[in-house]
Design a protein around this motif. Sequence first.
Motif, short mmCIF file in Angstrom:
data_model
loop_
_atom_site.label_atom_id
_atom_site.label_comp_id
_atom_site.label_asym_id
_atom_site.label_seq_id
_atom_site.Cartn_x
_atom_site.Cartn_y
_atom_site.Cartn_z
N TYR A 166 0.85 -1.18 0.00
CA TYR A 166 0.00 0.00 0.00
C TYR A 166 0.89 1.24 0.00
CZ TYR A 166 1.13 0.37 5.01
OH TYR A 166 1.79 0.49 6.21
N GLU A 167 0.32 2.40 -0.34
CA GLU A 167 1.02 3.67 -0.20
C GLU A 167 0.04 4.72 0.27
OE1 GLU A 167 4.28 4.91 -2.52
OE2 GLU A 167 4.28 3.10 -3.76
N LEU A 168 0.31 5.29 1.42
CA LEU A 168 -0.52 6.28 2.07
C LEU A 168 -0.22 7.66 1.49
CD1 LEU A 168 -2.22 7.53 4.43
CD2 LEU A 168 -0.21 7.20 5.89
N GLU A 169 -1.22 8.23 0.80
CA GLU A 169 -1.01 9.51 0.12
C GLU A 169 -2.23 10.43 0.28
OE1 GLU A 169 0.64 9.52 -3.77
OE2 GLU A 169 1.60 7.55 -3.56
N ILE A 170 -2.00 11.71 0.00
CA ILE A 170 -3.06 12.71 -0.13
C ILE A 170 -3.12 13.11 -1.59
CG2 ILE A 170 -3.83 15.03 0.53
CD1 ILE A 170 -1.26 13.69 2.77
N ALA A 171 -4.33 13.30 -2.12
CA ALA A 171 -4.49 13.73 -3.50
C ALA A 171 -5.27 15.03 -3.55
CB ALA A 171 -5.21 12.66 -4.32
N ALA A 172 -4.95 15.86 -4.54
CA ALA A 172 -5.65 17.12 -4.78
C ALA A 172 -6.34 17.04 -6.13
CB ALA A 172 -4.67 18.29 -4.77
N LEU A 173 -7.54 17.60 -6.20
CA LEU A 173 -8.31 17.65 -7.44
C LEU A 173 -8.24 19.05 -8.03
CD1 LEU A 173 -10.34 16.34 -9.47
CD2 LEU A 173 -12.15 17.24 -7.99
N VAL A 174 -7.71 19.17 -9.23
CA VAL A 174 -7.73 20.43 -9.97
C VAL A 174 -9.15 20.62 -10.52
CG1 VAL A 174 -6.81 21.65 -11.98
CG2 VAL A 174 -5.29 20.28 -10.54
N ASP A 175 -9.74 21.81 -10.32
CA ASP A 175 -11.11 21.99 -10.78
C ASP A 175 -11.29 23.19 -11.71
OD1 ASP A 175 -10.92 24.06 -8.93
OD2 ASP A 175 -12.88 23.66 -8.00
N THR A 176 -10.16 23.68 -12.28
CA THR A 176 -10.24 24.77 -13.25
C THR A 176 -9.02 24.70 -14.16
OG1 THR A 176 -10.55 27.17 -13.50
CG2 THR A 176 -9.02 26.45 -11.80
N LEU A 298 4.75 -0.52 3.25
CA LEU A 298 5.47 -1.67 3.80
C LEU A 298 6.93 -1.68 3.38
CD1 LEU A 298 2.79 -4.48 3.43
CD2 LEU A 298 3.53 -3.34 5.54
N LEU A 299 7.25 -1.09 2.24
CA LEU A 299 8.65 -1.02 1.83
C LEU A 299 9.48 -0.35 2.91
CD1 LEU A 299 10.64 -1.55 -0.51
CD2 LEU A 299 10.20 0.80 -1.27
N GLU A 300 8.91 0.66 3.57
CA GLU A 300 9.59 1.32 4.68
C GLU A 300 9.44 0.57 6.00
OE1 GLU A 300 9.39 5.69 5.09
OE2 GLU A 300 8.02 5.62 3.38
N MET A 301 8.23 0.01 6.23
CA MET A 301 7.86 -0.42 7.58
C MET A 301 7.69 -1.92 7.77
SD MET A 301 7.87 2.42 9.17
CE MET A 301 7.11 1.92 10.72
N LYS A 302 7.81 -2.70 6.71
CA LYS A 302 7.56 -4.14 6.82
C LYS A 302 8.41 -4.78 7.92
CE LYS A 302 9.03 -6.56 3.29
NZ LYS A 302 10.19 -7.37 3.80
N ASP A 303 9.69 -4.46 7.92
CA ASP A 303 10.59 -5.05 8.91
C ASP A 303 10.62 -4.22 10.19
OD1 ASP A 303 11.26 -7.11 7.14
OD2 ASP A 303 12.78 -5.85 6.18
N GLU A 304 10.64 -2.91 10.03
CA GLU A 304 10.73 -2.02 11.20
C GLU A 304 9.53 -2.20 12.13
OE1 GLU A 304 10.68 2.79 12.04
OE2 GLU A 304 11.71 2.03 10.25
N SER A 305 8.34 -2.43 11.56
CA SER A 305 7.13 -2.55 12.37
C SER A 305 6.94 -3.95 12.94
CB SER A 305 5.91 -2.21 11.52
OG SER A 305 5.71 -3.21 10.51
N GLY A 306 7.68 -4.92 12.42
CA GLY A 306 7.48 -6.30 12.82
C GLY A 306 6.41 -7.02 12.02
N PHE A 307 5.80 -6.32 11.06
CA PHE A 307 4.77 -6.96 10.24
C PHE A 307 5.39 -8.10 9.42
CE2 PHE A 307 1.90 -7.09 6.48
CZ PHE A 307 0.71 -7.37 7.14
N GLY A 308 6.55 -7.84 8.84
CA GLY A 308 7.39 -8.90 8.32
C GLY A 308 7.03 -9.51 6.99
N ARG A 309 6.06 -8.98 6.27
CA ARG A 309 5.69 -9.58 4.98
C ARG A 309 5.00 -8.54 4.12
NH1 ARG A 309 0.20 -10.35 4.93
NH2 ARG A 309 -0.88 -10.64 6.94
N TRP A 310 4.75 -8.91 2.85
CA TRP A 310 3.95 -8.08 1.95
C TRP A 310 2.47 -8.42 2.16
CZ3 TRP A 310 6.88 -4.38 0.20
CH2 TRP A 310 8.23 -4.62 -0.03
N LEU A 311 1.61 -7.68 1.51
CA LEU A 311 0.17 -7.90 1.66
C LEU A 311 -0.23 -9.23 1.03
CD1 LEU A 311 -1.09 -4.31 0.79
CD2 LEU A 311 -0.95 -5.37 3.07
#
Length: 340
Positions: A166-176, A298-311
């Motif tokens: 996954y990748e946690l992001e914010i998106a903006a919508l251009v409306d003009t 997860l690329l950043e946190m898979k090991d650091e968090s102890g989750f230890g795997r991909w989705l």
Amino acid sequence: MKIAHARETNAPAGAPYRLHGALDAAGAKWLDLEIARRRLVRRDERLAHNSVLFRRPLTTLDDVLARGLRVEALRDLLEPFAGLDPDDDAVANATDLAFGPPILRPTSLRDFYAFERHVGTMWKRRDQPIPDAWYRLAIFYFSNVSEIRAPGEPVWAPRGSSELDYELEIAALVDTPVKNLSAERGEEAIGGYMLMNDWSARDLQRDETAVRLGPAKGKDFATTLGPWLVTPDELADARAGKGYDLVATASVNGVEISRGNWHDIAFSFGQMIERASADVQLVAGDVLGSGTVGTGCLLEMKDESGFGRWLETGDTVTIMVDRLGELSAPIVDRPDTGAD
């Protein structure tokens, strides 16, 4: 103001989304904006003659933008009903609605690379420092607008991949429409913000970037947007640095893996729009992604968090940013298309 595409949870499969506006800050009650439009025209027929907003039925935000209207125009439908009885048939509880992407068919999707912690982690894995060019330029790539997912819609690893992230992001919508807009004025072109999960197949991405091209197939199989669009005025009091002092988190199966803050962003959305609009026309319906919030994958946190795997199949990923809501998706097996 919060704007969303939604339909009743018990609606038939394939039922169209209807445009709604939130009647409360929490997004618990939602007004059907087409019903609101019809009621206002019945009260004053001159509205249909004087404003394109009232002249024909409202279907989607995509259609509103195509008429040359901005998101802010929808406030004229929402504000007259601020004190509406919550039992009115034009009002629905959020719990009774299934939400769609705030923009159903983005005209383009540029994803930036704006959080230094995430960028630093990517380059550290290559035993290299962040390139100087990253500090000078708001860098982006184009993603795929044909694979937009709604909140709650399943996601799966693409063919040939076993490293779904996954990748946690914010998106903006251009409306003009804008072209060559300065960073100082860039955010004037934004109709609102939403959550974005830029799913990644890390093994495919790794092969593509090894030859200095891409990401391409490592990214273009799914992007989840939602659950609603929040206009900039709702965030103004949280302004901090080049972003907003709003906490961002991601969890898998209810366990928090990622935690960051929008205010850590190195490039403002105004700077992103300056870069994106240089010598080209941005149009209403274009979406800009922030890039991954620091710790937001997860690329950043898979090991650091102890989750230890991909989705894996059976996981549920939920991302959240204060005031923008929550966005969840279940991970499922890749459908059998008969093409393998």
